[in-house]
Enzyme design. Sequence first.
Site, PDB file in Angstrom:
ATOM      1  N   HIS A  85      -3.860   4.819   4.329  1.00  0.00           N
ATOM      2  CA  HIS A  85      -5.067   4.008   4.095  1.00  0.00           C
ATOM      3  C   HIS A  85      -6.067   4.733   3.190  1.00  0.00           C
ATOM      4  O   HIS A  85      -6.599   4.165   2.245  1.00  0.00           O
ATOM      5  CB  HIS A  85      -5.721   3.664   5.438  1.00  0.00           C
ATOM      6  CG  HIS A  85      -7.053   3.000   5.298  1.00  0.00           C
ATOM      7  ND1 HIS A  85      -7.193   1.701   4.855  1.00  0.00           N
ATOM      8  CD2 HIS A  85      -8.319   3.470   5.516  1.00  0.00           C
ATOM      9  CE1 HIS A  85      -8.485   1.381   4.818  1.00  0.00           C
ATOM     10  NE2 HIS A  85      -9.176   2.440   5.209  1.00  0.00           N
TER      11      HIS A  85
ATOM     12  N   ARG B 183       0.884  -1.176   0.000  1.00  0.00           N
ATOM     13  CA  ARG B 183       0.000   0.000   0.000  1.00  0.00           C
ATOM     14  C   ARG B 183       0.911   1.212   0.000  1.00  0.00           C
ATOM     15  O   ARG B 183       1.466   1.571   1.035  1.00  0.00           O
ATOM     16  CB  ARG B 183      -0.904  -0.035   1.240  1.00  0.00           C
ATOM     17  CG  ARG B 183      -2.121   0.866   1.142  1.00  0.00           C
ATOM     18  CD  ARG B 183      -2.822   1.010   2.490  1.00  0.00           C
ATOM     19  NE  ARG B 183      -2.083   1.905   3.361  1.00  0.00           N
ATOM     20  CZ  ARG B 183      -2.170   1.908   4.694  1.00  0.00           C
ATOM     21  NH1 ARG B 183      -2.954   1.062   5.318  1.00  0.00           N
ATOM     22  NH2 ARG B 183      -1.456   2.764   5.406  1.00  0.00           N
TER      23      ARG B 183
ATOM     24  N   TYR C 241       2.288   5.558  12.185  1.00  0.00           N
ATOM     25  CA  TYR C 241       2.526   4.125  12.417  1.00  0.00           C
ATOM     26  C   TYR C 241       3.515   3.494  11.446  1.00  0.00           C
ATOM     27  O   TYR C 241       3.818   2.309  11.554  1.00  0.00           O
ATOM     28  CB  TYR C 241       1.192   3.348  12.419  1.00  0.00           C
ATOM     29  CG  TYR C 241       0.363   3.485  11.157  1.00  0.00           C
ATOM     30  CD1 TYR C 241       0.552   2.642  10.067  1.00  0.00           C
ATOM     31  CD2 TYR C 241      -0.611   4.486  11.053  1.00  0.00           C
ATOM     32  CE1 TYR C 241      -0.195   2.772   8.914  1.00  0.00           C
ATOM     33  CE2 TYR C 241      -1.360   4.626   9.898  1.00  0.00           C
ATOM     34  CZ  TYR C 241      -1.156   3.770   8.832  1.00  0.00           C
ATOM     35  OH  TYR C 241      -1.902   3.907   7.689  1.00  0.00           O
TER      36      TYR C 241
HETATM   37  C1  LIG Z   1     -16.982  -4.518   9.478  1.00  0.00           C
HETATM   38  C2  LIG Z   1     -16.060  -3.332   9.366  1.00  0.00           C
HETATM   39  N1  LIG Z   1     -15.193  -3.074  10.361  1.00  0.00           N
HETATM   40  C3  LIG Z   1     -14.364  -2.011  10.263  1.00  0.00           C
HETATM   41  C4  LIG Z   1     -14.408  -1.205   9.162  1.00  0.00           C
HETATM   42  C5  LIG Z   1     -13.468  -0.005   9.036  1.00  0.00           C
HETATM   43  N2  LIG Z   1     -12.416  -0.343   8.073  1.00  0.00           N
HETATM   44  C6  LIG Z   1     -12.504   0.063   6.795  1.00  0.00           C
HETATM   45  S1  LIG Z   1     -11.208  -0.457   5.891  1.00  0.00           S
HETATM   46  C7  LIG Z   1     -10.502  -1.222   7.212  1.00  0.00           C
HETATM   47  C8  LIG Z   1      -9.190  -1.912   7.099  1.00  0.00           C
HETATM   48  C9  LIG Z   1      -9.216  -3.090   6.198  1.00  0.00           C
HETATM   49  O1  LIG Z   1      -7.891  -3.546   6.013  1.00  0.00           O
HETATM   50  P1  LIG Z   1      -7.566  -4.663   4.981  1.00  0.00           P
HETATM   51  O2  LIG Z   1      -8.637  -5.678   4.964  1.00  0.00           O
HETATM   52  O3  LIG Z   1      -6.200  -5.148   5.223  1.00  0.00           O
HETATM   53  O4  LIG Z   1      -7.668  -3.903   3.564  1.00  0.00           O
HETATM   54  P2  LIG Z   1      -6.759  -2.700   3.030  1.00  0.00           P
HETATM   55  O5  LIG Z   1      -7.510  -1.446   3.352  1.00  0.00           O
HETATM   56  O6  LIG Z   1      -5.439  -2.780   3.695  1.00  0.00           O
HETATM   57  O7  LIG Z   1      -6.650  -2.901   1.561  1.00  0.00           O
HETATM   58  C10 LIG Z   1     -11.294  -1.076   8.348  1.00  0.00           C
HETATM   59  C11 LIG Z   1     -10.946  -1.613   9.673  1.00  0.00           C
HETATM   60  C12 LIG Z   1     -15.369  -1.483   8.166  1.00  0.00           C
HETATM   61  N3  LIG Z   1     -15.476  -0.740   7.061  1.00  0.00           N
HETATM   62  N4  LIG Z   1     -16.167  -2.559   8.270  1.00  0.00           N
END
Ligand SMILES: Cc1ncc(C[n+]2csc(CCOP(=O)(O)OP(=O)(O)O)c2C)c(N)n1
Length: 334
Positions: A256, A252, A265
């Site tokens: 985020h 990435r 972080y």
């Molecule tokens: C059920 C739920 N919990 C928390 C969130 C908040 N949230 C959005 S993206 C994210 C991180 C997801 O990380 P990852 O699966 O590794 O995908 P990346 O963004 O790194 O591609 C979180 C915690 C959400 N959208 N839905």
Amino acid sequence: MAVATPVVAHATSMLPQDTLIEMFTTMTRARKLDERCWLLHRQGKIAFHISGMGHEAAQVGVAFAMRRGHDFLYPYYRDLATVMGLGMTPRDILLGVFGRQGDPSSGGRQMPEHYCYKPGNVLSVSSPVTTQIPQAAGIALAEKLKGGDRVAVTCLGEGSTSQGDFHEALSWAGVHKLPLVVVVENNEYAISVPMRMQMAIKHVSDRAAAYGVRGVTVDGLDVLAAYAAAKQAVDLARSGGGATLLELRVARLTPHSSDDDDTTYRTPEDKATLKTQDPLPPFRARLIAEGALSEAEAKAIEDRALAEVDEAQRFAENAPFPPVEWAAGPVFAD
Ligand SMILES: Cc1ncc(C[n+]2csc(CCOP(=O)(O)OP(=O)(O)O)c2C)c(N)n1
Ligand SMILES: [Mg+2]
């Protein structure tokens, strides 16, 4: 253009030159559009952006392994290059980002980058992460019951594999031998939470054995490796061989989202490493070194992508907002 210059000592080395160039073009268009969205956000013109930078090789590999408009894709918010590989254009994306009429995802009513694109069989993203995985398993089961040959592909991040939905869907996929490919784009972070705080295993794909599905981990910074692995998984699913959990290791390259500050972080050393993990320059260099593309042709592709983004921005900024009366529907019909 001449066809089938072997490019690498790789299973995909027999890809036609046109396909290789189309892959590079798709990655480039996605990158230029992504960079523009960051600028638009910092100019205060759009409310939010979530980036696919660093995931493009993995995403293009997956999209090109699918039969466009035939197979189903349940993407997640970071899948910009995946949906562009299935036909979405910068205009389509920017209409959504600006929340305007004509946005194919939702008519300007969804959160930005919650993709939906009927001509490409791209089904809508929901904001709660991982909800797309059981939905994809469901559509794969329906396809199997109908005796069709369409494959369901769905994508998520490694952090999202902590959700129960992931485990339930994979268990179902194993039991029913579903025509399903679950692609984990592993960038080692879930917002600020590193992978080691999400799971006590080295590879997400290690989990596949528990559900009786294939598990594969591949370098997702290499578009040809990603394509080869995705094609194998899609072909297997189509021929009745069941589901694959395909983990693509990516980076990435950005925070985020537009609302995150990753310096809280990630260390300066981490950031320096990221600079070496951009999948575009190596693919560009490889195509040039192996004669699939000249420097001038690569530059022309980049210039055209930028011009297309400029035009799409003008178009989207001038498009009307949806009227208030549209807010409540339609949801399930055209
Ligand atoms: C059920 C739920 N919990 C928390 C969130 C908040 N949230 C959005 S993206 C994210 C991180 C997801 O990380 P990852 O699966 O590794 O995908 P990346 O963004 O790194 O591609 C979180 C915690 C959400 N959208 N839905
Ligand atoms: Mg992640």
